[in-house]
Enzyme design. Sequence first.
Site, PDB file in Angstrom:
ATOM      1  N   CYS A   1     -14.301   4.327   2.389  1.00  0.00           N
ATOM      2  CA  CYS A   1     -14.306   4.909   1.057  1.00  0.00           C
ATOM      3  C   CYS A   1     -15.736   5.075   0.555  1.00  0.00           C
ATOM      4  CB  CYS A   1     -13.539   4.008   0.093  1.00  0.00           C
ATOM      5  SG  CYS A   1     -11.877   3.600   0.668  1.00  0.00           S
TER       6      CYS A   1
ATOM      7  N   LEU B   1     -10.599   7.047   1.112  1.00  0.00           N
ATOM      8  CA  LEU B   1     -10.186   7.646   2.380  1.00  0.00           C
ATOM      9  C   LEU B   1      -9.158   6.681   2.950  1.00  0.00           C
ATOM     10  CD1 LEU B   1     -10.587   9.846   4.571  1.00  0.00           C
ATOM     11  CD2 LEU B   1     -12.331   8.372   5.579  1.00  0.00           C
TER      12      LEU B   1
ATOM     13  N   ASN C   1     -15.632  -0.715   0.617  1.00  0.00           N
ATOM     14  CA  ASN C   1     -15.813   0.364   1.592  1.00  0.00           C
ATOM     15  C   ASN C   1     -15.859  -0.264   2.977  1.00  0.00           C
ATOM     16  OD1 ASN C   1     -16.666   2.597   3.125  1.00  0.00           O
ATOM     17  ND2 ASN C   1     -18.807   2.274   2.595  1.00  0.00           N
TER      18      ASN C   1
END
Length: 633
Positions: free
Chosen positions: A2, A54, A79
Amino acid sequence: MCGITGQFAFGAGAQPVARDALERMGEAIAHRGPDGARTWVSGCGRAGLTHRRLAIIDPSALADQPMSDPGERYHLVFNGEIYNHAELREELRRAGRNAWKTDHSDAEVLLQAFAHWGIDCLSRLRGMFAFAIWDSERRELWLVRDRLGIKPLYYTRHQGRLLFASEIKALTADRSVPRVVDETALFHFLSFLVPPAPHTLFAGIRKLPPATWMRIGEGGETLERRYWDLLEHASPAPPDSEERVAGRLLERLEESVRLHKVSDVPVGVFLSGGIDSSTNAVLFSRGEASPVQTFSIGYAGDNPSYPSELPYARLVAESIGARHHEKLLDQGDLEAFLPQMIYLQDEPIADPVCMPVHYVSRLARDNGVKVCHVGEGADELFAGYPAWDTMAGLERVAALPGAGLAKRAGTALFAPLRSGLGFRYEWMRRSAAGRPIFWGGSEVFTEPAKFELLSPRLRAAFAGRSSWEEIEPFWDRFRRSGMDQHPLNWMAFLDLSFRIPELLLMRVDKMSMGVGLEARVPYLDHRFVESALAIDPRLRIRGKSLKYILRKAVSGVIPAQLLERPKQGFGVPLRDWMHGRLEGLMREAIDAFCRGTDLIDAAAARRVLAAGSPEQRWSLFNLALWWQRHVDA
């Protein structure tokens, strides 16, 4: 995988964090998370977090971030991937943590682990990560970067608040954040192709070093700690036969590849045709019910400086029955990509390999793949570079009795010719000063050449300094450690600590995430790294065989033709392309940079353009384009 951003307003009289400012920061890195966006602001108004998603593991909406723990004390943006999240979830359940809202979100596992064990949870994590946690009870912010620096994390303190993000462009989305060149970072960039952490080329914007956490208190006070040290975890393995060492090495690599396959979306493999990516592809294919998807880049036409590796990639793909995809690139593709490259880089990553990494990432994404394995790290772990054999030999000669006197005499004798001798003189000078010859695998300008390139003002400002100041802390740590002081161990430690996180991993992260693709690096699983560096360094090079022990481990795994071929790194035929339109673009950009700044001597820059190496010309071009896009604009 992400993109994360956030703000923390600290100190008395701090103004509340504005939601619209956070959302602008998130929009700046929307490419990292095309599957969703959320923003959270604390009730006290002191902190705000934004996440661009994502979706890879547990793509349900329940796993969206920012995520809060059941007690609403801790709030997370994350992330990366935690590959052992299922095991940690079970451990946490046994410890009595049973309030879960997701089925298998690794983000929720990370949040619960922090709530249960605090910052000590890091010792249990196996993965790649950059994350931020806001503690609403203590009103403090935690920032964390993974052990090998696979995921980036940047921050700046500005006007009573701390801003952080996965990319610099999210920080500069706040127009009040200054865009000024950090001249110390520039000085080191000219040596290493990238500014070393914690520097960036933006004054006041920093990057968190690998294996580091930072805690920012309610009043803005900061505490920073390294939580993992490779030197402490790579104890020499007991003597054993080569066969058993190679067998254990293969077992550990198989384990790492299996862990890196964890996903709820399609995963593929970047395949260059070398030993590292080919081994990755073969091990990945084992146990798969459907063919693995492989992706390769080649170059159109005849490029003498870079022979095509596509035949080798096809050989491996055919051997495992892969669904293989290829794309041919040419000079026009490089020129067309330049504006996007500079935008995605944020700061110069003066390695032209950014271009093929972008295009192979796009090829994977266009074929429905959201995650790909890449081969970064193997050359550094197992001495895959021909130059390393040369360097190790020079270090052995330098250690011979009487060599010190000869080096000092040679340094004095050849000083007038130092510009023409390039790195040969530089290595002699370093050795005569009692320093290691090897300062990293991506040096571009020697210290004398760098000073010739600087403007008169910067020459005076940096008089008496050198980029040794960035290498010396690593050297001191290495010398104090219990690791075998073999030159190959020094080279591996330095590149794993410096070149890998700041150059190779950043080019992979920026270029792959620029198209919304997650890149995973099985060779850089921290446990695999620890075990690989525990192997006797004399097994890394045997005679003229680079990566000797890795070749032995994968003999019979990958086609024999690959084991027999000489090393060819993943690259770009830059020497063949630096003419015509590209040459004109370079001259125009560098001339404009010299006119618009007082950083580089224009006459020296023209000499580099006329007679410098392709790497030297590309580094100046990258710098000039960055300045135009991110500073001058």
